[in-house]
Design an enzyme around this catalytic site. Structure first.
Site, PDB file in Angstrom:
ATOM      1  N   CYS A  37      12.477   7.022  13.902  1.00 55.13           N
ATOM      2  CA  CYS A  37      11.848   6.198  14.938  1.00 55.13           C
ATOM      3  C   CYS A  37      12.759   6.109  16.152  1.00 55.13           C
ATOM      4  O   CYS A  37      12.312   5.853  17.255  1.00 55.13           O
ATOM      5  CB  CYS A  37      11.625   4.778  14.429  1.00 55.13           C
ATOM      6  SG  CYS A  37      11.102   4.677  12.729  1.00 55.13           S
ATOM      7  N   LYS A  93       0.893  -1.158   0.000  1.00 58.44           N
ATOM      8  CA  LYS A  93       0.000   0.000   0.000  1.00 58.44           C
ATOM      9  C   LYS A  93       0.928   1.204   0.000  1.00 58.44           C
ATOM     10  O   LYS A  93       1.657   1.449   0.975  1.00 58.44           O
ATOM     11  CB  LYS A  93      -0.875  -0.033   1.265  1.00 58.44           C
ATOM     12  CG  LYS A  93      -2.157   0.778   1.176  1.00 58.44           C
ATOM     13  CD  LYS A  93      -1.961   2.279   1.219  1.00 58.44           C
ATOM     14  CE  LYS A  93      -1.664   2.748   2.633  1.00 58.44           C
ATOM     15  NZ  LYS A  93      -1.351   4.214   2.648  1.00 58.44           N
ATOM     16  N   GLY A 106      -1.835   3.900  13.916  1.00 56.18           N
ATOM     17  CA  GLY A 106      -1.937   3.156  12.659  1.00 56.18           C
ATOM     18  C   GLY A 106      -1.641   1.684  12.845  1.00 56.18           C
ATOM     19  O   GLY A 106      -2.387   0.816  12.382  1.00 56.18           O
ATOM     20  N   GLY A 107      -0.561   1.397  13.561  1.00 50.11           N
ATOM     21  CA  GLY A 107      -0.174   0.010  13.800  1.00 50.11           C
ATOM     22  C   GLY A 107      -1.235  -0.744  14.579  1.00 50.11           C
ATOM     23  O   GLY A 107      -1.587  -1.885  14.255  1.00 50.11           O
ATOM     24  N   GLU A 131       5.386   9.690  22.460  1.00 52.28           N
ATOM     25  CA  GLU A 131       6.269  10.180  21.416  1.00 52.28           C
ATOM     26  C   GLU A 131       5.685  11.419  20.736  1.00 52.28           C
ATOM     27  O   GLU A 131       4.491  11.463  20.426  1.00 52.28           O
ATOM     28  CB  GLU A 131       6.464   9.072  20.363  1.00 52.28           C
ATOM     29  CG  GLU A 131       7.390   9.495  19.227  1.00 52.28           C
ATOM     30  CD  GLU A 131       7.513   8.429  18.125  1.00 52.28           C
ATOM     31  OE1 GLU A 131       6.737   7.451  18.147  1.00 52.28           O
ATOM     32  OE2 GLU A 131       8.373   8.602  17.253  1.00 52.28           O
ATOM     33  N   SER A 172       2.815   5.115  12.781  1.00 50.02           N
ATOM     34  CA  SER A 172       2.370   5.580  14.089  1.00 50.02           C
ATOM     35  C   SER A 172       1.789   4.433  14.915  1.00 50.02           C
ATOM     36  O   SER A 172       1.401   3.390  14.388  1.00 50.02           O
ATOM     37  CB  SER A 172       1.293   6.648  13.922  1.00 50.02           C
ATOM     38  OG  SER A 172       0.103   6.047  13.443  1.00 50.02           O
ATOM     39  N   ARG A 173       1.706   4.664  16.208  1.00 53.90           N
ATOM     40  CA  ARG A 173       1.104   3.679  17.105  1.00 53.90           C
ATOM     41  C   ARG A 173      -0.373   3.483  16.769  1.00 53.90           C
ATOM     42  O   ARG A 173      -0.854   2.348  16.713  1.00 53.90           O
ATOM     43  CB  ARG A 173       1.266   4.152  18.553  1.00 53.90           C
ATOM     44  CG  ARG A 173       0.681   3.210  19.538  1.00 53.90           C
ATOM     45  CD  ARG A 173       1.157   3.533  20.937  1.00 53.90           C
ATOM     46  NE  ARG A 173       0.553   2.644  21.915  1.00 53.90           N
ATOM     47  CZ  ARG A 173       0.830   2.655  23.210  1.00 53.90           C
ATOM     48  NH1 ARG A 173       1.718   3.520  23.679  1.00 53.90           N
ATOM     49  NH2 ARG A 173       0.250   1.815  24.037  1.00 53.90           N
ATOM     50  N   GLU A 229       6.172  -1.578  13.487  1.00 58.94           N
ATOM     51  CA  GLU A 229       7.179  -0.800  14.207  1.00 58.94           C
ATOM     52  C   GLU A 229       6.521   0.551  14.417  1.00 58.94           C
ATOM     53  O   GLU A 229       6.161   1.221  13.442  1.00 58.94           O
ATOM     54  CB  GLU A 229       8.443  -0.737  13.339  1.00 58.94           C
ATOM     55  CG  GLU A 229       9.656  -0.218  14.066  1.00 58.94           C
ATOM     56  CD  GLU A 229       9.800   1.266  13.911  1.00 58.94           C
ATOM     57  OE1 GLU A 229       9.061   2.009  14.590  1.00 58.94           O
ATOM     58  OE2 GLU A 229      10.654   1.667  13.114  1.00 58.94           O
TER      59      GLU A 229
END
Lengths: 526, 526
Positions: free
Chosen positions: B305, B187, B248-249, B395, B245-246, B268
């Site tokens: 990161c 994607k 998104g993950g 973060e 991002s968190r 990640e």
């Protein structure tokens, strides 16, 4: 003989004490009689204590020397062996399994612990990788990076009913987690609480003799599901090992995924382990394969994760001979007790579902029995019906199998394409069938964790090459094995040390290699 | 120069065609101007086609010879290198990153593909284990069991905004998945669609030249989230690689866990990468560390990161000198454009949150800039305040860091104990600090995937020993690395072959070892 006794107590932090949260009791499945012993259920507070002690023990235990950890695993093995008839008899009484099987399983449990002691001593599970610095590299110097695996954290273990020794309190999950350096909290299976306590005490004694932190091991009884679920949700727990039903495994996976910090669940759950009989093998030795199949099917009252619950072949004379051979052996099978009355009634329900299915017919049955005794059964359906009703591929735990008769080989392939992930797949072939087998293998490799030629999946060889795993729903994560030395990898994670002076390096990554480990230097095995 | 051009098309099954489901367009973050190129979004039908072609290609691609697969990876590397200035300039325009950085990242991307070509050629990722039969073993003969790893299945890859080349279309996830034998559906990140298309076409060209099934690679544009989400949910997809991002993950993890057949997500996500300055190092060279820290913090506009978003040290003269050194360097930092206006506004919001926090004070700022240009900033708080407000450890992506001043060393330890999982942790130490460091290491190993002495986490060395991973929420699964050769292990699973005649054995496990592989025989490395 060992001084260890069944007292009905939880084992927490080096102590044993009676749980006050309900009671686990158990019947002898052979006789139906209530066995002595009341096992007090752990409370949330007991669990809290066990999990926190495990977290505390983790810091020390994960850094025990390889020698000391191997000695600990060997001592557990020895303590279990010394339980001898006390353990064997309790296990027979609780499981209804015959003596020879229980003795064999006990030997396997002891061997498994010794195998992991060897894996620990050998040390390559530490996965050492060293990329030395290159101070003159352009445009930037390369730092020195060294990696080793460390233990993941405390592991929650849920044993299986069908292997009260080898896949339970000191079974594969516990042995591999302890080998990796992870403390273990076991939720005792309620079908064999006395066996669990005896083995748990054998571990606890080894923890004490080896002077390890007492939180390294705990055993909790739970008359229901609440404590097991809270264990998986507990912040201190870093991973879960589970063997049991699909519903049970999926429930734990959901809890683990919903945590604030999700953790991996290694659940071994459900499989029908297809047996594929190729045309030439079927034509030349259908009856022989049928007899061997029926023996494998009824071994241990069919109570194996690897039980052959599905047979796929092309309709015809060979298949008739296979069915005759299988029926002949099956009809001489004596009924035998299942592990629990719950398992027995689920089995009966599953068999009744097949019996009343309009596209399925009964081929043969074993002798009928009383109480929790299972009557083996063999059913047959068409590939067309099987492809139409996905419910026909659901596992029925016990000595029952469904033969799917295909019109032609193309239909055999369609049946195999329709299957969910499996632990094992067996191929019965003659050399004349090899081209057909080769053509199918590509699919079968993606279907199962272990492929067997001219045999059956029952009988899992504990070793270095074994894979007891497979795509979902055989397991929650097909990338691992729950049995054999590969299993240790589930409970490790890599840590890289960059530009560390030797004074701060763990021994495993030091240049003078005090642990005598094999490692990868710049990617090459040294 | 390469004939590859940006056309705004999805790449599916060896063809390229314009998507009709919305449009992705992109601004130059340096100038704000709209860049040429309209990238048509993929429809659900496009996705369906790409995923099904990947499933189809999987059968052939996973069994390509090691030689052929290595050649394919090298050809991708070559095709990318040949894109040369066309790629570099588009990437600079889309990312706002300076030329030297983009050129360096392109070289890293090429190197990474070559590294995985070497890993494939070497072959030990196949993890061959052989336990030969023991026909005379009592009580039962031991079967012959041989294991090799096979590829997991088609992988969905979501690249990162901050590494438009090295962690994107042909980045770490794609390189390791293709090396493992998994087809890849990417994607495309909407922040660098032109870069994505150029690189995607370089891969597609390599697929064609190597005569591989066209489903081995696909690239889909998605102006929103729907196609990415459907991709993770698609039955044909076996694993997900994600960097971002968190939020998104975690969204992708939820989709993957809710599937009928759950799949692993290697995400990640989020880290503040604590920098710990030990007392002696702080006392003797606080200002020097401060200057080096500020350089690391502002490198690449802090968009790593592994950016050092947190500093922990004991209050006092040394820390004042550290802050002076850091402030000095920071105040000379020119503003630079962030990757997207969205990232910039999230950064400003994060900085404002610190600025208006009553327990936090501003220590220093870089020069102010216009548009999407970020102003670097350094804040300070007390350990007490930090421990009280867990929100302070979230973060903030960009060149901002928070210095946590502790009253004493015990409080430093409490701060570190309170942290979530991290990608990296840096320790600034002098030999006098080693005892203190040793005492902390045990905790730090459980906190992060990579520990660095007297340096910073920024700058991830692509190699064999690197670990780019770490406990949740740094990644979704701390047992892996997303960068370096270890990353291939995410996309493999073991399959055991029991009692296979040599005619049916895959080459990797044959006794005459035609692939010249290292293997484990009865557990011992041969």
């Amino acid at each position: 003989m060992s001084s260890i006794e069944v007292k009905g107590e939880n084992l927490i932090g080096g102590f044993s004490r009676r749980g006050l949260n309900g009671v686990v009791r158990v019947n002898n499945p052979s006789s139906g009689e209530l066995l002595p012993g009341e096992f007090g259920g752990a409370s949330e507070q007991d669990l809290e204590e066990a999990a926190n002690l495990a977290a505390e023990a983790f810091t020390t235990y994960r850094e025990t020397s390889l020698e000391r950890r191997a000695k600990f695993l060997k001592l557990i093995a020895q303590n279990i062996a010394e339980l001898d008839d006390k353990l064997i008899e309790r296990c027979i009484a609780e499981s209804g399994l015959p003596r020879a099987r229980v003795e064999g399983e006990c030997a396997r449990t002891v061997y498994q612990l010794q195998l992991f002691a060897d894996v620990v001593s050998e040390g390559s599970f530490l996965g050492v990788r060293i990329d030395p610095s290159m101070p003159d590299r352009k445009p930037l110097p390369r730092p020195d990076i060294r990696t080793r695996n460390i233990a993941l954290g405390p592991v929650a273990v849920f044993g299986a009913s069908n292997f009260p020794l080898a896949v339970s309190v000191a079974g594969n999950d516990t042995a591999s987690a302890l080998a990796a350096g992870c403390p273990v909290v076991v939720k005792a299976h309620s079908a064999h609480p006395g066996t669990s306590e005896l083995v748990g005490r054998a571990i606890q004694k080894a923890v004490e003799v080896c002077d390890l932190p007492p939180g390294v091991f705990a055993l909790l009884f739970d008359p229901g599901y609440a404590i097991g679920q809270s264990l998986v949700a507990h912040e201190a727990i870093a991973a879960v090992g589970f063997t049991g039903s699909r519903a049970g495994g999926e429930a734990l996976m959901k809890i683990a995924a919903a945590r604030k910090r999700p953790i991996p669940v290694f659940a071994e759950m459900s499989a029908v382990n297809p047996v594929i009989i190729f045309p030439n093998a079927l034509a030349t030795r259908g009856a022989t394969i049928g007899r061997a199949f029926a023996s494998a099917l009824t071994l241990g009252v069919g109570q194996f994760c690897t039980n052959p619950g599905l047979v796929v072949a092309v309709e015809g004379k060979g298949l008739s001979e296979f069915l005759s051979g299988a029926s002949e052996t099956l009809s001489t099978t004596s009924p035998a007790p299942m592990l629990t009355s719950g398992i027995h009634s689920a089995y009966c329900k599953g068999v009744d579902r097949l019996r009343s299915h309009q596209a399925v017919r009964l081929v043969a049955e074993g002798a009928a029995g009383n109480g929790a005794f299972a009557r083996a059964a063999l059913f047959k359906t068409t590939a067309e019906a099987f492809l139409f009703d996905r419910g026909l591929q659901d596992e029925i735990f016990g000595p029952v199998s469904l033969v799917v008769a295909a019109k032609d080989w193309a239909e055999v392939k369609r049946v195999l394409q329709s299957l969910e992930g499996q632990l094992t797949t067996a191929l019965h072939v003659d050399p004349v069938d090899y081209d057909r087998a080769r053509d199918l293998l590509s699919h079968l490799e993606t279907l199962a964790g272990r492929l067997i030629i001219n045999g059956f999946g029952t009988g899992v060889e504990v070793g270095h090459a074994i894979v007891h795993g497979g795509p979902y729903p055989a397991t929650s994560d097909g990338r691992t094995s729950s049995i054999g030395s590969l299993a240790i990898e589930r409970f490790l994670r890599p840590v890289a040390y960059q530009d560390f002076p030797v004074e701060l390096q763990p021994q495993a990554i030091q240049n003078d290699n005090p642990l005598k480990l094999k490692s990868r230097q710049n990617g090459f095995l040294s």
